[in-house]
Design a protein around this motif. Structure first.
Motif, PDB file in Angstrom:
ATOM      1  N   GLY A 155       0.805  -1.221   0.000  1.00  0.00           N
ATOM      2  CA  GLY A 155       0.000   0.000   0.000  1.00  0.00           C
ATOM      3  C   GLY A 155       0.834   1.265   0.000  1.00  0.00           C
ATOM      4  N   GLN A 156       2.146   1.127  -0.187  1.00  0.00           N
ATOM      5  CA  GLN A 156       3.029   2.291  -0.038  1.00  0.00           C
ATOM      6  C   GLN A 156       3.097   3.162  -1.288  1.00  0.00           C
ATOM      7  OE1 GLN A 156       6.763   1.195   2.539  1.00  0.00           O
ATOM      8  NE2 GLN A 156       6.457  -0.377   0.995  1.00  0.00           N
ATOM      9  N   TRP A 157       3.203   4.463  -1.062  1.00  0.00           N
ATOM     10  CA  TRP A 157       3.411   5.455  -2.112  1.00  0.00           C
ATOM     11  C   TRP A 157       4.892   5.786  -2.157  1.00  0.00           C
ATOM     12  CZ3 TRP A 157       3.827  11.230  -1.355  1.00  0.00           C
ATOM     13  CH2 TRP A 157       3.743  11.935  -2.567  1.00  0.00           C
ATOM     14  N   ASP A 158       5.501   5.739  -3.335  1.00  0.00           N
ATOM     15  CA  ASP A 158       6.914   6.101  -3.457  1.00  0.00           C
ATOM     16  C   ASP A 158       7.005   7.381  -4.280  1.00  0.00           C
ATOM     17  OD1 ASP A 158       9.571   6.412  -3.890  1.00  0.00           O
ATOM     18  OD2 ASP A 158       9.900   4.465  -4.841  1.00  0.00           O
ATOM     19  N   PRO A 159       7.135   8.536  -3.577  1.00  0.00           N
ATOM     20  CA  PRO A 159       7.059   9.813  -4.301  1.00  0.00           C
ATOM     21  C   PRO A 159       8.162  10.000  -5.333  1.00  0.00           C
ATOM     22  CG  PRO A 159       7.724  10.166  -2.005  1.00  0.00           C
ATOM     23  CD  PRO A 159       7.338   8.722  -2.134  1.00  0.00           C
ATOM     24  N   LYS A 160       9.312   9.342  -5.122  1.00  0.00           N
ATOM     25  CA  LYS A 160      10.421   9.543  -6.050  1.00  0.00           C
ATOM     26  C   LYS A 160      10.296   8.657  -7.280  1.00  0.00           C
ATOM     27  CE  LYS A 160      14.085  10.935  -2.939  1.00  0.00           C
ATOM     28  NZ  LYS A 160      15.495  10.717  -2.622  1.00  0.00           N
TER      29      LYS A 160
ATOM     30  N   ARG B  64      10.111  16.096   2.182  1.00  0.00           N
ATOM     31  CA  ARG B  64      11.240  16.221   3.083  1.00  0.00           C
ATOM     32  C   ARG B  64      12.568  16.067   2.334  1.00  0.00           C
ATOM     33  NH1 ARG B  64      10.696  13.936   8.489  1.00  0.00           N
ATOM     34  NH2 ARG B  64       9.543  12.318   7.439  1.00  0.00           N
ATOM     35  N   ALA B  65      12.606  15.079   1.433  1.00  0.00           N
ATOM     36  CA  ALA B  65      13.828  14.824   0.668  1.00  0.00           C
ATOM     37  C   ALA B  65      14.253  16.074  -0.100  1.00  0.00           C
ATOM     38  CB  ALA B  65      13.603  13.667  -0.300  1.00  0.00           C
ATOM     39  N   GLU B  66      13.259  16.817  -0.583  1.00  0.00           N
ATOM     40  CA  GLU B  66      13.585  18.008  -1.356  1.00  0.00           C
ATOM     41  C   GLU B  66      14.141  19.116  -0.488  1.00  0.00           C
ATOM     42  OE1 GLU B  66      10.371  18.731  -4.515  1.00  0.00           O
ATOM     43  OE2 GLU B  66       9.439  17.644  -2.892  1.00  0.00           O
ATOM     44  N   ARG B  67      13.500  19.291   0.682  1.00  0.00           N
ATOM     45  CA  ARG B  67      13.975  20.356   1.565  1.00  0.00           C
ATOM     46  C   ARG B  67      15.386  20.064   2.033  1.00  0.00           C
ATOM     47  NH1 ARG B  67       8.735  19.929   3.205  1.00  0.00           N
ATOM     48  NH2 ARG B  67       9.256  18.683   5.022  1.00  0.00           N
ATOM     49  N   GLU B  68      15.656  18.775   2.300  1.00  0.00           N
ATOM     50  CA  GLU B  68      16.995  18.425   2.782  1.00  0.00           C
ATOM     51  C   GLU B  68      18.047  18.652   1.708  1.00  0.00           C
ATOM     52  OE1 GLU B  68      15.429  15.217   6.074  1.00  0.00           O
ATOM     53  OE2 GLU B  68      16.389  14.463   4.249  1.00  0.00           O
ATOM     54  N   GLN B  69      17.697  18.298   0.459  1.00  0.00           N
ATOM     55  CA  GLN B  69      18.676  18.445  -0.611  1.00  0.00           C
ATOM     56  C   GLN B  69      18.578  19.798  -1.309  1.00  0.00           C
ATOM     57  OE1 GLN B  69      18.307  14.966  -3.205  1.00  0.00           O
ATOM     58  NE2 GLN B  69      17.841  13.760  -1.391  1.00  0.00           N
ATOM     59  N   GLY B  70      17.538  20.587  -0.957  1.00  0.00           N
ATOM     60  CA  GLY B  70      17.381  21.898  -1.579  1.00  0.00           C
ATOM     61  C   GLY B  70      17.055  21.839  -3.062  1.00  0.00           C
ATOM     62  N   ILE B  71      16.420  20.763  -3.504  1.00  0.00           N
ATOM     63  CA  ILE B  71      16.058  20.648  -4.918  1.00  0.00           C
ATOM     64  C   ILE B  71      14.591  20.234  -5.034  1.00  0.00           C
ATOM     65  CG2 ILE B  71      18.336  20.025  -5.774  1.00  0.00           C
ATOM     66  CD1 ILE B  71      17.163  17.036  -5.680  1.00  0.00           C
ATOM     67  N   THR B  72      14.038  20.344  -6.233  1.00  0.00           N
ATOM     68  CA  THR B  72      12.681  19.871  -6.488  1.00  0.00           C
ATOM     69  C   THR B  72      12.786  18.532  -7.196  1.00  0.00           C
ATOM     70  OG1 THR B  72      12.193  22.179  -6.924  1.00  0.00           O
ATOM     71  CG2 THR B  72      10.477  20.618  -7.418  1.00  0.00           C
ATOM     72  N   VAL B  96      18.818  17.384 -15.404  1.00  0.00           N
ATOM     73  CA  VAL B  96      18.805  16.610 -16.642  1.00  0.00           C
ATOM     74  C   VAL B  96      18.019  15.319 -16.443  1.00  0.00           C
ATOM     75  CG1 VAL B  96      20.233  15.447 -18.335  1.00  0.00           C
ATOM     76  CG2 VAL B  96      21.027  17.556 -17.286  1.00  0.00           C
ATOM     77  N   GLN B  97      18.237  14.663 -15.289  1.00  0.00           N
ATOM     78  CA  GLN B  97      17.638  13.343 -15.093  1.00  0.00           C
ATOM     79  C   GLN B  97      16.135  13.397 -14.883  1.00  0.00           C
ATOM     80  OE1 GLN B  97      19.701  14.925 -13.052  1.00  0.00           O
ATOM     81  NE2 GLN B  97      19.594  14.225 -10.943  1.00  0.00           N
ATOM     82  N   TYR B  98      15.576  14.599 -14.789  1.00  0.00           N
ATOM     83  CA  TYR B  98      14.143  14.680 -14.557  1.00  0.00           C
ATOM     84  C   TYR B  98      13.388  15.249 -15.755  1.00  0.00           C
ATOM     85  CZ  TYR B  98      15.181  13.345  -9.823  1.00  0.00           C
ATOM     86  OH  TYR B  98      15.608  12.659  -8.719  1.00  0.00           O
ATOM     87  N   THR B  99      13.969  15.151 -16.929  1.00  0.00           N
ATOM     88  CA  THR B  99      13.290  15.613 -18.138  1.00  0.00           C
ATOM     89  C   THR B  99      11.918  14.980 -18.274  1.00  0.00           C
ATOM     90  OG1 THR B  99      15.320  16.053 -19.301  1.00  0.00           O
ATOM     91  CG2 THR B  99      13.411  15.639 -20.650  1.00  0.00           C
ATOM     92  N   ARG B 100      11.828  13.716 -17.834  1.00  0.00           N
ATOM     93  CA  ARG B 100      10.531  13.045 -17.944  1.00  0.00           C
ATOM     94  C   ARG B 100       9.471  13.777 -17.131  1.00  0.00           C
ATOM     95  NH1 ARG B 100       9.988   7.571 -14.482  1.00  0.00           N
ATOM     96  NH2 ARG B 100       9.637   8.617 -12.507  1.00  0.00           N
TER      97      ARG B 100
END
Lengths: 300, 435
Positions: A155-160, B64-72, B96-100
Motif C-alpha cells: 500500500g506504499q506510495w513512493d514519491p520519487k 522532506r527529501a527536497e527540503r533536505e537536498q534543496g532541490i525539487t 537533466v535526469q528529470y526531463t521526464r
C-alpha cells in the motif's frame, strides 16, 4: 467568447468524469471512498455524471474511525441509500479488536489507524483501485501526487518513483496485490468544490453550516466538546456560533466561528479567508512532513 | 464577487538555481494567494533552518527529501486565481535526469515558462526545455530572464539573451514567444511592474498570464470520440432503459450533433447519432473536451478502444506508425523491443522496428540511426502494432496524436510519443449500415 467554451468548473468536471470512466474501463474491482464529507460528495455527483443511467459500477467504501461526527455518518448512509449504491463500512474498532491496527499511547487522531484498516478492507474485497477525493491544493505532499497513484503490495506510495502522467493517458496496469488510488478531483481547490456544490445544488451535512456548539480552546483551536473531547479543568469552554471547514477526526477537527448559513455564504467566506482549510486540522500540524509520512505508509 | 472565466495551465522549467520555486512563491505571495498558516509555516522553517530569512522556494519544495537536498524532485501542482483567470501550475524540475517530469508537467499545459539566469544566459538546459516545449506543441512560451538585479538591470544583457534564443528558435515550431526581464527574489515585473526596467514596455508576467489568448487551444475540427466505457444498465427499474446502450467518452476533437452521421472504427460502419445523453439531460450538440454518452441508431459492435468519428476530416488508420518519443526509463530503448502502447482508450501490443534518429539537444539536429535511446533522449522511431490504430498526427490533435509506451511485466511507463501525420487516411468502405 464563442459557444464552444467551457468555464473552469466545466473543465474540472469533464477531466474528473474522464478519470472516473478510465477507472471503470481499466479495473476489475474498483471502489469509491465515500466519507460524507464535501469532497466525496462531489465525487459521487461526478460518478453519477460518468455512469448514469447505469448503476454505479463500484461499491462505496468508508473506513469508520469511530471518531466520526455522527451527523456525517447519518448523511453518508442516507446518501448511499438515495443513490442505490452498495456501501461497505469497515471500522477501526474492529481492526483494533482483530489486531490489525494497534494504537500507541497518547495518539491524538485515528488517521494512522485508518491505514491498516483500509489496507485490510482492500485485501478482503480484493479491490484493485480506490477512487478518493483528495485534492492537491490541500497539502504539500498531495501537491506532488499523480491522478493515478500507484501503491505497491504494502500500500506504499513512493514519491520519487511515480509513473509519469502525460496528456490524459493513465497507466493503470498492475501486478497481483498491487493497487491504484485514483483522485479525480486532484486539480480542484476548496473554492471549486463549494462552487460545484452550489452549481449542482448538492446537499451537504449540516455541520458545514453555522450552528451553535460548545467548544473548548485547545492548541490554538476551538474543538467541539463531545464524549471524546471532555474539557480539562483549566480549559476555556464557550458556547459559540461555528461551522466546520474540513471534517476529520472529531478529536482534532477545529470549528471556525462563522455566520455562514448557505453555500453562498461559505463561498464568500472562503474568498475572504486568510488561512487554508487544513489550518484547522491538528493532525497536519504534527510535523511538516506529517502527510508525506502517512501516504508512504498507505494512507489515501 | 468575480468568478474566474477559464483555466490557464502552465509549467515552469529551468535548471537548478534558476529560481523557479522562488518565482512561483513570488506569484502566489504577490497575488495574495497565500494564507496566513502557509506564511506561518514558512516563518517556522525559516526560524529553524533559514537563519530567519523567509524562503519562498519552501512553498513548493514539499517533500522532506527536497527540503533536505534543496532541490525539487518531482512535479508539484499549485493553484491560484485572480479575478480574470484560474491558474494551475506544474512546477517541473530542471535536472537533466528529470526531463521526464518536465514532459509530464508540460504535456497538458497551455503555456510554458522557461527560466533563464541573466548571468548565465542560454545554456544547454534552456535549449532542451525549449525543444521539449516545441515538441509537445505547447501553444505559448514565456522566456523569463530572471535575476536581472544581478546584472544591474542591463537592457543590453536582456537583448543578448533574447538574441541567443532567436538564434535557435526558427529551428523549432513555436508560434508565440514572449521575453520578460524580472527578478523573482525581489518581485520586479512578476506581479508589479518594475521601476528598474524603464526600457521594458511589455506586461508583467502575471499580466501576460491573465491575458494570453487560449480559447483556440482545443481542436474543434474533425469529430473524435474514443469510447471509454459502454453504458448498458443492468436490470433497470425504468422500462425505457431496457434497451439503453450508450457509448461514453470524452470528445477528443471536433463537435458532434444529434442526428448526424458518424463512423464507428475499426468496424468502419456508418450510423447516426440518435441522442447525446448527459446526466443533465439530452443535448443537441457537444464539443471537445466535453464528456458525453452517445446513443446510436443501430446496434453495432462497439467497445472500449473503439473510436467514433465524423464523416469529414478523417483520421489515419494503420499498424505502421512513426512517432517522436521522449524516452523516460533507465532501461534504454533498442530496436526490436516489444511494448504495450496506450493511445486514447485503446491499448495494443507494439514492436519497435526502427530507431530513425536521435535529437542532439546541443545542436537541435537529428543524428541518424542511433544504437539506442537512453533515458531523457528524444528521437524518432517506427513501430508496428498488432492491431491498427485510428489516429491523427500530433500536430493536428494532441489527444488523438499522442500515446504512452508501457513495459510489459514491470508496467513502467517508459515513453511519451507523438505520432507523425498518417500516411493514409481511413476509407470507410462499408457505406451505410444495412441489417
Amino acid at each position: 467568447m464563442n459557444s464552444y467554451h467551457l468555464d473552469h468548473l466545466q473543465h474540472l468536471e469533464t477531466e474528473a468524469i474522464h478519470l472516473m470512466r478510465e477507472v471503470a474501463g481499466e479495473f476489475e474491482r474498483p471502489a469509491l471512498l465515500f466519507s460524507g464529507g464535501k469532497d466525496s460528495i462531489c465525487l459521487l455527483r461526478l460518478a453519477e455524471k460518468a455512469f448514469r443511467p447505469s448503476d454505479l459500477p463500484m461499491p462505496l467504501l468508508n473506513v469508520d474511525t469511530g471518531h466520526h461526527f455522527p451527523e456525517l455518518n447519518e448523511f453518508r448512509d442516507r446518501r448511499a441509500r438515495q443513490l442505490g449504491a452498495k456501501l461497505i463500512i469497515r471500522t477501526v474498532e474492529d481492526a483494533i479488536a482483530q489486531g490489525i491496527a494497534t494504537p500507541s499511547p497518547g495518539e491524538i487522531s485515528r488517521n494512522r489507524l485508518q491505514i491498516p484498516t483500509l489496507l485490510a478492507a482492500i485485501e478482503e474485497f480484493r479491490f484493485d483501485c480506490c477512487i478518493g477525493g483528495a485534492r492537491r491544493d490541500e497539502e504539500k505532499a498531495r501537491a506532488k501526487e499523480r491522478f493515478f497513484s500507484f501503491r505497491d503490495s504494502f500500500g506504499q506510495w513512493d514519491p520519487k518513483n511515480q509513473r509519469p502522467e502525460i496528456w490524459n493517458l493513465y497507466n493503470g496496469r498492475l501486478n497481483p496485490g498491487e493497487n491504484m488510488r485514483v483522485f479525480p478531483i486532484s486539480n480542484w481547490t476548496e473554492m471549486d468544490v463549494w462552487e460545484y456544490i452550489q452549481r449542482e445544488q448538492l446537499e451537504v451535512p449540516a455541520i458545514y453550516f453555522s450552528h451553535r456548539r460548545k467548544c473548548v480552546r485547545r492548541g490554538g483551536q476551538w474543538l467541539p466538546v463531545n464524549a471524546l473531547v471532555p474539557p480539562k479543568p483549566a480549559e476555556e469552554v464557550r458556547d459559540l456560533v461555528v461551522r466546520v471547514r474540513t471534517i476529520g477526526d472529531i478529536i482534532s477537527t477545529g470549528c471556525v466561528e462563522s455566520p455562514a448559513t448557505t453555500t453562498s455564504d461559505i463561498i464568500a467566506e472562503i474568498a475572504a479567508a486568510r488561512v487554508t482549510e487544513r489550518g484547522s486540522r491538528a493532525d497536519d500540524k504534527a510535523s511538516e512532513a506529517a502527510m508525506e509520512d502517512r501516504k508512504k505508509a498507505g494512507y489515501f | 464577487m468575480n468568478v474566474p472565466v477559464d483555466i490557464l495551465r502552465f509549467n515552469t522549467c529551468g535548471s537548478v538555481d534558476d529560481g523557479k520555486s522562488t518565482l512561483i512563491g513570488r506569484l502566489l505571495y504577490d497575488s495574495k494567494s497565500l494564507m496566513e498558516d502557509q506564511i506561518e509555516a514558512l516563518e517556522r522553517s525559516a526560524a529553524i533552518t533559514g537563519g530567519g530569512q523567509i524562503n519562498l522556494a519552501n512553498l513548493t519544495d514539499g517533500l522532506r527529501a527536497e527540503r533536505e537536498q534543496g532541490i525539487t524532485i518531482d512535479v508539484a501542482y499549485r493553484y491560484f486565481a485572480t479575478p480574470r483567470r484560474k491558474f494551475i501550475i506544474a512546477d517541473t524540475p530542471g535536472h537533466v535526469q528529470y526531463t521526464r517530469n518536465m514532459v509530464t508537467g508540460a504535456s497538458s499545459a497551455n503555456l510554458s515558462i522557461i527560466l533563464v539566469d541573466a548571468r548565465a544566459g542560454v545554456i544547454e538546459q534552456s535549449r532542451r526545455h525549449t525543444a521539449i516545449a516545441s515538441l509537445l506543441r505547447i501553444p505559448h512560451l514565456v522566456v523569463a530572464v530572471n535575476k536581472m538585479d544581478l546584472v544591474g538591470w542591463s537592457e543590453q544583457r536582456f537583448l543578448e539573451i533574447r538574441a541567443q534564443f532567436e538564434e535557435f528558435l526558427p529551428r523549432l515550431d513555436i508560434k508565440d514567444v514572449k521575453f520578460i526581464p524580472l527578478s523573482a527574489l525581489n518581485g520586479d515585473n512578476v506581479v508589479e511592474p518594475s521601476a528598474h526596467t524603464p526600457w521594458y514596455v511589455g506586461p508583467t508576467l502575471l499580466g501576460h498570464l491573465e491575458t494570453v489568448h487560449i480559447a483556440s487551444d482545443w481542436n474543434l475540427t474533425g469529430f473524435r470520440l474514443p469510447v471509454q466505457w459502454v453504458n448498458r444498465p443492468h436490470n433497470p427499474t425504468d422500462p425505457a432503459l431496457h434497451d439503453f446502450r450508450g457509448f461514453s467518452g470524452q470528445i477528443a476533437g471536433g463537435i458532434v450533433r444529434a442526428g448526424q452521421k458518424i463512423i464507428a472504427l475499426p468496424a468502419g460502419i456508418v450510423t447516426t447519432v440518435k441522442q447525446i445523453w448527459t446526466y443533465d439531460g439530452p443535448v443537441q450538440e457537444a464539443f471537445c473536451p466535453q464528456s458525453v454518452t452517445l446513443v446510436l441508431e443501430h446496434d453495432i459492435d462497439i467497445s472500449r478502444g473503439s473510436m467514433l468519428i465524423g464523416t469529414d476530416h478523417l483520421p489515419g488508420a494503420s499498424t505502421q506508425l512513426q512517432a517522436e518519443v521522449c524516452w523516460m526509463h533507465p532501461r534504454a530503448l533498442q530496436s526490436g523491443r516489444k511494448y504495450l502502447l496506450k493511445h486514447t482508450t485503446h491499448t495494443v501490443q507494439v514492436a519497435v522496428t526502427d530507431i530513425v534518429s536521435k535529437l542532439n539537444l546541443a545542436t537541435l539536429e537529428p543524428e541518424l540511426a542511433p544504437a539506442e535511446l537512453a533515458v531523457n533522449d528524444i528521437g524518432e522511431i517506427r513501430l508496428r502494432a498488432a492491431q491498427p490504430l485510428v489516429f491523427d498526427g500530433y500536430a493536428t490533435n494532441r489527444l488523438t496524436g499522442s500515446f504512452i509506451l508501457i513495459e510489459p511485466n514491470t508496467n513502467a511507463t517508459v515513453a511519451a510519443g507523438m505520432l507523425l501525420p498518417p500516411a493514409e487516411i481511413v476509407k470507410p468502405e462499408n457505406g451505410d449500415y444495412v441489417i
